[in-house]
Scaffold this active site. Sequence first.
Site, PDB file in Angstrom:
ATOM      1  N   HIS A  83       0.820  -1.218   0.000  1.00  0.00           N
ATOM      2  CA  HIS A  83       0.000   0.000   0.000  1.00  0.00           C
ATOM      3  C   HIS A  83       0.853   1.267   0.000  1.00  0.00           C
ATOM      4  O   HIS A  83       0.381   2.332  -0.387  1.00  0.00           O
ATOM      5  CB  HIS A  83      -1.001  -0.004   1.157  1.00  0.00           C
ATOM      6  CG  HIS A  83      -0.436   0.197   2.516  1.00  0.00           C
ATOM      7  ND1 HIS A  83      -0.220  -0.839   3.407  1.00  0.00           N
ATOM      8  CD2 HIS A  83      -0.049   1.328   3.182  1.00  0.00           C
ATOM      9  CE1 HIS A  83       0.249  -0.360   4.541  1.00  0.00           C
ATOM     10  NE2 HIS A  83       0.378   0.952   4.431  1.00  0.00           N
ATOM     11  N   ASP A 136       0.115  -7.765   1.517  1.00  0.00           N
ATOM     12  CA  ASP A 136       0.562  -6.366   1.517  1.00  0.00           C
ATOM     13  C   ASP A 136       2.091  -6.292   1.500  1.00  0.00           C
ATOM     14  O   ASP A 136       2.731  -6.027   2.523  1.00  0.00           O
ATOM     15  CB  ASP A 136      -0.007  -5.678   2.757  1.00  0.00           C
ATOM     16  CG  ASP A 136       0.171  -4.170   2.743  1.00  0.00           C
ATOM     17  OD1 ASP A 136       0.552  -3.627   1.694  1.00  0.00           O
ATOM     18  OD2 ASP A 136      -0.083  -3.546   3.789  1.00  0.00           O
ATOM     19  N   SER A 233       4.282   2.105   8.203  1.00  0.00           N
ATOM     20  CA  SER A 233       3.961   1.068   7.218  1.00  0.00           C
ATOM     21  C   SER A 233       5.199   0.594   6.468  1.00  0.00           C
ATOM     22  O   SER A 233       6.038   1.394   6.052  1.00  0.00           O
ATOM     23  CB  SER A 233       2.946   1.594   6.202  1.00  0.00           C
ATOM     24  OG  SER A 233       1.656   1.628   6.736  1.00  0.00           O
TER      25      SER A 233
END
Length: 276
Positions: A83, A136, A233
């Site tokens: 992402h 992811d 992230s």
Amino acid sequence: MPRVPARVLPPAFALAALTALIPLGGPAPAAADSIVVGGRPVSVADSPWAVALSSRDRFGAERAGQFCGAVAIGPTTVLTAAHCMGRTVLGGEASGIRDLRVIAGRDDLSGPGGQEVPVRSAWVNPDYDPGTNAGDLAVLTLEQPLPGDGVIPMAAEGDAAYTAGNEATVYGWGDTTGYGAYAATLHASDVQVLPDSSCVRAYPGGPRGAYDASSMLCAGDTAGGRDACQGDSGGPLVADGRLIGLVSWGSGCGSPGSPGVYTRVSAAIGWMPGEP
């Protein structure tokens, strides 16, 4: 409390997107010593494989344009979250971000030192599901090797590092409080690998999100207070000296009963591309 789908710092030109990353009721208060929510500052010399993703063009000059974390698994190979490479975050295709770089060996993102290495190409898992965050993971290939031997081995399927109850550490430059206080220096938080049953209970589906044990693992503190947060992230979750996860998503930051969810590295070893 709605799910926080991704732990990424949004572009400076799209700060309105931040509202999509923070629960409507506001994140739970963090512990008094909150760092990467509930941790401590660390030296990059002790964790040289923890690197930052940067684009000053998209995210501004403050903190050298850092927007996500990443981890070096080879001299020219870096893993991050899929992402982080999406249009929602970058405002365009990753291939069109001319100043996309990895920052390595720099204690303070706002200061000198270390090395900024351009990203030559980005491979994003074609099976990544942005609706569930399954798969992811993205693999970045660098223009030149990172300095020294600052890479970390990945823990394969069956490795004891994944054992529930094992101590692990998450690294990043993200929000240290849950209220938008982003770090300029690398921080780490000690967490515990949690059993899949606890993760399913925390995220059974619906607005809080669904935990998928085949591609995810979760870690945290059952009482809350220790967790990754926005801006972390793609950063590494490490146990027993091996990489076991990448920061992916969660509900709040350090909230009791809402552990952080990570991409399970062992699930990706067989299908992701390796060193060229």
